[in-house]
Design an enzyme around this catalytic site. Structure first.
Site, PDB file in Angstrom:
ATOM      1  N   CYS A  25     -34.724 -55.000-143.015  1.00  0.00           N
ATOM      2  CA  CYS A  25     -34.822 -55.270-144.455  1.00  0.00           C
ATOM      3  C   CYS A  25     -33.465 -55.115-145.144  1.00  0.00           C
ATOM      4  O   CYS A  25     -32.468 -54.789-144.514  1.00  0.00           O
ATOM      5  CB  CYS A  25     -35.821 -54.309-145.099  1.00  0.00           C
ATOM      6  SG  CYS A  25     -35.254 -52.617-145.025  1.00  0.00           S
ATOM      7  N   CYS A  46     -31.880 -51.672-144.836  1.00  0.00           N
ATOM      8  CA  CYS A  46     -31.259 -51.443-143.530  1.00  0.00           C
ATOM      9  C   CYS A  46     -29.851 -52.036-143.516  1.00  0.00           C
ATOM     10  O   CYS A  46     -28.901 -51.397-143.067  1.00  0.00           O
ATOM     11  CB  CYS A  46     -32.051 -52.104-142.416  1.00  0.00           C
ATOM     12  SG  CYS A  46     -33.811 -51.863-142.486  1.00  0.00           S
ATOM     13  N   ASP A  92     -45.994 -59.340-108.696  1.00  0.00           N
ATOM     14  CA  ASP A  92     -45.358 -58.279-107.936  1.00  0.00           C
ATOM     15  C   ASP A  92     -45.998 -56.983-108.438  1.00  0.00           C
ATOM     16  O   ASP A  92     -46.604 -56.976-109.501  1.00  0.00           O
ATOM     17  CB  ASP A  92     -43.850 -58.314-108.232  1.00  0.00           C
ATOM     18  CG  ASP A  92     -43.151 -57.045-107.827  1.00  0.00           C
ATOM     19  OD1 ASP A  92     -43.338 -56.634-106.674  1.00  0.00           O
ATOM     20  OD2 ASP A  92     -42.441 -56.461-108.654  1.00  0.00           O
ATOM     21  N   ASP A 138     -40.109 -58.536-110.976  1.00  0.00           N
ATOM     22  CA  ASP A 138     -38.951 -57.942-111.647  1.00  0.00           C
ATOM     23  C   ASP A 138     -37.852 -57.499-110.699  1.00  0.00           C
ATOM     24  O   ASP A 138     -36.735 -57.261-111.131  1.00  0.00           O
ATOM     25  CB  ASP A 138     -39.391 -56.738-112.470  1.00  0.00           C
ATOM     26  CG  ASP A 138     -39.611 -55.520-111.606  1.00  0.00           C
ATOM     27  OD1 ASP A 138     -40.221 -55.674-110.529  1.00  0.00           O
ATOM     28  OD2 ASP A 138     -39.180 -54.423-111.980  1.00  0.00           O
ATOM     29  N   ASP A 175     -37.890 -59.807-105.465  1.00  0.00           N
ATOM     30  CA  ASP A 175     -38.688 -60.924-105.960  1.00  0.00           C
ATOM     31  C   ASP A 175     -37.836 -62.145-106.278  1.00  0.00           C
ATOM     32  O   ASP A 175     -38.374 -63.227-106.482  1.00  0.00           O
ATOM     33  CB  ASP A 175     -39.409 -60.543-107.265  1.00  0.00           C
ATOM     34  CG  ASP A 175     -40.328 -59.372-107.064  1.00  0.00           C
ATOM     35  OD1 ASP A 175     -41.045 -59.368-106.070  1.00  0.00           O
ATOM     36  OD2 ASP A 175     -40.323 -58.470-107.917  1.00  0.00           O
TER      37      ASP A 175
END
Lengths: 52, 729
Positions: free
Chosen positions: B44, B47, B446, B628, B632
């Site tokens: 916002c 911030c 996985d 991940d 893999d």
């Protein structure tokens, strides 16, 4: 019909003005952070004078 | 569009390979340092001003600006490092991470996007001005007035087409030189022919000029192209940010002190220190120290492995308990991680290019349009012998059939769909990924790190007597070992308060011990704490108080949130679900049973996984791989389409088409459903533009087409296609 001699240059001039403004904004990177700009307008900082 | 996706394929090949020389270049660069911080929690106006005020107030900061769209702060602070500024931002209450400017290089200079925007702006303003004049002509301006209006229109349109049409001309020229007929060839032909014929007609005070149509064509097609570009740019910048978050650094031991160096500068023979909790930055052999390491990302094993001097470690493993000193044997390009990246690149080129719906449509479309225009030209020339009239008709056919709607049909849908998925935490890295996802009928998961969080969870507190719990908590809190932390978490959740345990010492590879009221406490491996492990499915830790009988504490792998619902939803939609893991059979069986997955295989090596996925793809199956780990990556690049979580290793994220930013698995099944909807919308959009053509083309061939009709058909079809795409949002 003589009015066209004024109206056409005027309408083209206005169009060119708009295009110029768009290109100026684009060059000034004003489309880099649309979300941030939408929020910044709500902040009270720099309300009295522009940011240096 | 075809050249755009080619461009994309080259980008995705192997960022890791480019990273090392880039890092070196950054290190050599001197002068004003531009720092980039990632601020994931800002949202916002307050911030923005908090962060900017805090940063500009810090001595040495010349300028700081927050970009809310990218959630980043760009700081000009010569002589300061990100480590100096992160505490400044954290002090005002916002999370901040350092971003590697080298990895972000591509997105900060997104000149291409501004270039297209500028062309859209120019053609948009030209279109509006010409349209004002055209409306006058359509409503009945005649003779000198009409010719004057046509002249002015031409004066605006010709430079506009010459400027805004460049992307089409360039890509059409490339296509022609390569001997292909892309989408852009008929577009360029229509633009050139329409402009030329209109100039001729204007000079001979003809009735019809197509200047408005030519400019409008440019405008709508550029909008389609911009949408296409935005989708890829957003995904690319977020993917780059993930890579940039891991600034590769190592602690090198030199005489006296540790020195922080980029991983790219490590040489074989260097000694590096690896603190507990840190990832191993290079391949090497342990010189000093004992510890346990987590090989989950490489092998899929969920249990830590004990290591001692002389054992070889590979890049990407995580050191858990004790500090280690490693002698580097291979770094950078020679490391196992880089070798794997090369393997992935090879697998990717073997996968072959997927022909998207848009490409298939344009393959049918381009020859058809050319043929139609040519035959109507020949037909009219043969029938009437009037060359000017015949060329006019051919131009009208080209303009009316021009693929405004076709050019918008796919990017508008993909933009809407990927925008929706992005808000749900899915990042589409490749434009055709959604289309491929829609074809998926088999989903391969996985286990470690994908279906499970890779974080152990205590099965039950019951074996631990009530009175021992505070001491167990006091001991477990002190360790960074995942099992001890899981125990501490479970005890904390049960409302136990920790006892003050003294003389706590971590024994790498064994466990942790301490003293409480003159009694010795031990938490750790079975043989060390005095327990006895049978052959069981679950990992266990033993807790012993003084001379008392040791207690066995069982742990299981915690499921990712949403895993059960996700698997159930995928099975319900009639797709096949498989679980392939490198872990032990008993553990895998346990998880498979909990999720209701019937087909599973355990103890698989990376090659086995890739082979199994290839095997499935050889049949009729279209495989979605979700994984991940390093083990893999080959399977991820072999699959029809692949997804990896943001916590995955770099190499896995690079190999996959979609990255999942959130921690839940729920978006996976949603993405599958949404992709089918998106494919339906794309096909509907094709149908809409075909219907417009079927209605308008006979008029054009018969010679009844007017510029007004062309303008109406073009804008109506473009608008309806866009609205149809927006229904997805």
């Amino acid at each position: 019909m003589e009015i066209l001699a004024i109206l056409i240059p005027v309408s083209l001039g206005l169009g060119a003005l708009g295009l110029g403004a768009f290109l100026w904004a684009l060059r000034g990177r004003q489309f880099e952070d649309p979300k941030g700009d939408a929020e910044r307008i709500l902040s009270k900082d720099w309300d009295d004078r522009p940011r240096p | 569009m075809s050249d755009a996706s080619l461009h994309d394929a080259r980008l995705s090949a192997c960022p890791a390979c480019d990273a090392a020389p880039l890092a070196q270049r950054i290190a050599e660069k001197t002068g004003p340092a531009d720092l980039i911080l990632s601020l994931p929690t800002i949202h916002c106006a307050t911030c923005i001003s908090d962060v900017e005020r805090a940063l500009t107030a810090h001595p040495g900061v010349r300028h700081a600006r927050v970009n809310l769209t990218l959630r980043r702060a760009l700081i000009d602070a010569p002589g300061l490092a990100a480590q100096d500024l992160i505490p400044v931002v954290e002090a005002v209450g916002y999370e901040a991470h350092e971003l590697d400017p080298a990895a972000l290089a591509a997105s900060t200079s997104d000149r291409q996007g501004r270039d297209i925007l500028m062309r859209i702006g120019v053609s948009g303003f030209a279109m509006m001005n010409i349209m004002i004049l055209s409306v006058a002509v359509w409503s009945g301006a005649e003779h000198a007035t009409r010719d004057l209006f046509h002249l002015i229109s031409g004066a605006i349109a010709l430079p506009t087409v010459a400027f805004a049409g460049q992307p089409f001309f360039a890509s059409a020229w490339r296509a022609l030189r390569a001997g292909r007929l892309g989408m852009d060839v008929p577009i360029s032909l229509a633009l050139l022919l329409a402009s030329a014929i209109s100039v001729y007609e204007t000079l001979h005070s003809g009735q019809h000029a197509y200047f408005d149509a030519a400019v409008m064509l440019c405008f709508f097609l550029l909008v389609g192209r911009y949408l296409d570009y935005r989708t890829r740019a957003v995904a690319r910048s977020a993917a780059e940010e993930l890579t940039a978050l891991e600034v590769p650094r190592a602690f090198r031991l030199t005489q006296g002190a540790d020195e922080v160096v980029p991983v790219a500068e490590l040489l074989p023979g260097d000694l590096i220190r690896i603190r507990p909790g840190a990832r191993v930055p290079a391949d090497g052999e342990i010189a000093v120290g004992e510890s346990e390491i987590d090989r989950g990302l490489l092998t899929g094993e969920s249990l830590p492995v004990a290591v001692r001097p002389g054992i070889a470690l590979s890049t990407g493993e995580v050191n858990l308990t004790g500090p280690l000193v490693l002698r580097v044997t291979a770094a950078g390009r020679d490391s196992s991680l880089a070798r794997l990246a090369a393997l992935v690149a090879a697998a990717e080129s073997a996968r072959g290019r997927y022909t998207s719906l848009a490409e298939r449509a344009s393959r049918l479309y381009s020859p058809a349009v050319h043929l139609l225009a040519l035959s109507s030209f020949l037909g009219w020339f043969w029938a009437s012998g009037d060359l000017r009239h015949a060329v006019n008709i051919a131009a009208a056919v080209l303009i009316i059939t021009c693929p405004c709607a076709l050019g918008l049909a796919v990017p508008a849908v993909i933009t809407a769909a990927s925008g929706r998925l992005f808000r749900r935490g899915m990042l589409i890295k490749d434009g055709t990924a959604l289309e491929r996802l829609a074809e998926v009928d088999t989903v391969v998961f996985d286990k470690t790190g994908t279906l499970t969080q890779g974080l152990p969870q205590l099965v039950s507190l019951d074996p631990l007597p009530e009175a021992w719990r505070p001491m167990a908590l006091g001991l477990a809190q002190a360790s960074s070992h995942p099992l001890a932390q899981a125990l501490a978490r479970a005890l904390g959740d049960a409302g136990v308060l920790p006892a003050a345990v003294a003389e706590i010492a971590e024994r790498p590879g064994l466990g942790i011990e301490g003293r409480f009221a003159h009694r010795r406490l031990r938490l750790g491996r079975a043989e060390w704490s005095g327990g006895e492990d049978g052959a069981t499915a679950r990992s266990a830790s033993w807790f012993r108080l003084g001379a008392g009988a040791p207690v066995r504490l069982e742990f299981t792998d915690r499921l990712r949130p949403g895993a059960e619902e996700c698997v159930a939803a995928i099975r319900e939609s009639g797709r096949r679900v498989l679980l392939l893991s490198g872990d032990r059979a008993s553990v895998v069986a346990d998880i498979a049973a909990r999720l209701g997955i019937e087909e599973w295989q355990a103890g698989m090596r990376p090659e086995d996984k890739a082979a199994r996925v290839e095997d499935l793809s050889q049949g009729v199956s279209r495989v979605l791989m979700v994984g991940d780990g390093l083990n893999d990556t080959a399977a991820l690049s072999m699959a029809h389409v692949s997804i990896s979580p943001a916590s995955a290793l770099d190499a896995a994220r690079v190999a996959s088409d979609i990255v999942m930013l959130g921690s839940g698995l729920g978006p996976v099944s949603e993405a599958l459903e949404l992709s089918r909807k998106a494919r339906r919308r794309i096909k509907e959009n094709f149908a809409i533009s075909i219907v417009y053509n079927i209605v308008a083309v006979p008029f054009a061939i018969a010679g009844f087409a007017t510029p007004l009709m062309a303008a109406l058909a073009m804008s109506l079809s473009s608008v309806s296609v866009t609205l149809n795409a927006l229904r997805l949002r």
